[in-house]
Design an enzyme around this catalytic site. Structure first.
Site, PDB file in Angstrom:
ATOM      1  N   SER A 186       0.846  -1.193   0.000  1.00  0.00           N
ATOM      2  CA  SER A 186       0.000   0.000   0.000  1.00  0.00           C
ATOM      3  C   SER A 186       0.881   1.242   0.000  1.00  0.00           C
ATOM      4  O   SER A 186       2.021   1.205   0.491  1.00  0.00           O
ATOM      5  CB  SER A 186      -0.889   0.003   1.257  1.00  0.00           C
ATOM      6  OG  SER A 186      -1.485   1.267   1.473  1.00  0.00           O
ATOM      7  N   TYR A 233      -0.360  -0.155  10.750  1.00  0.00           N
ATOM      8  CA  TYR A 233      -0.687  -0.506   9.360  1.00  0.00           C
ATOM      9  C   TYR A 233       0.497  -0.195   8.446  1.00  0.00           C
ATOM     10  O   TYR A 233       0.872  -1.013   7.593  1.00  0.00           O
ATOM     11  CB  TYR A 233      -1.922   0.269   8.899  1.00  0.00           C
ATOM     12  CG  TYR A 233      -2.298   0.003   7.455  1.00  0.00           C
ATOM     13  CD1 TYR A 233      -2.816  -1.224   7.067  1.00  0.00           C
ATOM     14  CD2 TYR A 233      -2.144   0.994   6.478  1.00  0.00           C
ATOM     15  CE1 TYR A 233      -3.170  -1.470   5.745  1.00  0.00           C
ATOM     16  CE2 TYR A 233      -2.494   0.759   5.159  1.00  0.00           C
ATOM     17  CZ  TYR A 233      -3.005  -0.474   4.799  1.00  0.00           C
ATOM     18  OH  TYR A 233      -3.345  -0.719   3.483  1.00  0.00           O
TER      19      TYR A 233
END
Length: 303
Positions: free
Chosen positions: A150, A176
């Site tokens: 990501s 994350y």
């Protein structure tokens, strides 16, 4: 140069693809596109009922599609081992392993093995699965391991080796970012170890800003903002294109990273993109690999 789309996916007849998190969103679109091009696709999912629905939807959309279901809970190393054992029993070869499943910005929680949930699910679960299946990929010329990262990997400047599980303090955004940075470091280190074998490559991809169920774990305020901005996000089928190109384009090279070609890599068609400087830190990649082996108990067949 022409924009790469699913029309560019070559014939995949006779190929076996395993896609984690394939019951919804980006994983579903990835599995559908591979099945439409003739691959035997295994949907490796945590929720079997949702998985059965996904199989039915693929079959309706692509009659004759060759799809199967495998239970896989990446938050449990026991489940990862059981899934790998079942996949090895069912398949003498695997051409594509697509590490797509993941969670994002979750409240502080741990996996069944006590790992921080995002790091344990997004990185350690896939590290273990890949290691346990690698001997099914290594004999297959042109086989690939594709791991979905990501742009969020840039939110975390480093791997917190002194507090990998975020026990001292917790940031759902930072955790994350660490997990997605780990996905890239894993890809680059895996490719370095695969290179002497000459058959399998490791590649990474990211979907940009895409509509998916990952936003279900956002805090209420951010969920509201996300819902307002949602029309600006691209559809899951567009978000899946970088993964699909990384998995199927004959010109892909090991350790490449694919993402959208639009502004800030948020939208568009897939191209090779750059990852953060830290993701290329070889010492950190090797340290992460060693720690991942220790935590999962999984060593790779060429080590």
């Amino acid at each position: 140069m022409a924009k790469w789309t699913t029309a560019d996916i070559p014939d995949l007849s006779g190929r076996v693809a395993v896609v984690t998190g394939a019951n919804t969103g980006l994983g579903y679109e990835t599995a559908l596109a591979l099945a439409e091009r003739g691959a035997h696709v295994v949907l490796a999912v945590r929720n079997l009922e949702k998985g059965k629905d996904a199989v039915a939807r693929i079959s309706r959309q692509s009659p004759g599609a060759d799809v199967a279901l495998q239970e896989l809970d990446l938050t449990s190393l026991a489940s990862v081992r059981a899934a790998a054992e079942a996949l090895r029993a069912a398949h003498d070869r695997i051409d594509l392993l697509i590490n797509n499943a993941g969670v994002m910005w979750t409240p502080k929680a741990t996996t069944k093995d006590g790992f921080e949930l995002q790091f344990g699910t997004n990185h350690l679960g896939h590290f273990a699965l890949t290691g346990l299946l690698l001997d099914r990929l290594l004999p297959v010329a042109g086989s690939r391991v594709v791991t979905v990262s990501s742009v969020g990997h840039r939110l975390q400047a480093d791997i917190h080796f002194d507090d990998l599980q975020w026990e001292r303090s917790y940031s759902r955004v930072g955790a994350y970012g660490q997990a997605k940075l780990a996905n890239l470091m894993f890809t680059y280190e895996l490719q370095r170890r695969l290179a002497p074998q000459g058959t399998t490559i490791a590649v990474a991809a990211h979907p940009g800003g895409s509509r998916s169920e990952l936003t279900r774990n956002l805090p209420p305020l951010l969920r509201l903002v996300s819902s307002v901005l949602e029309p600006l996000f691209q559809s899951p089928d567009m978000g899946a294109l970088p993964t699909l190109r990384a998995a199927t384009d004959p010109g892909v090279l090991g350790a490449q990273y694919y993402g959208p070609d639009g502004f800030a890599e948020q939208r568009g068609y897939p191209k090779v993109v750059a990852s953060s400087e830290k993701s290329h830190d070889v010492d950190a990649q090797r340290r992460l690999w060693a720690v991942s082996e220790e935590l999962t108990g999984v060593t790779y067949p060429f080590d």
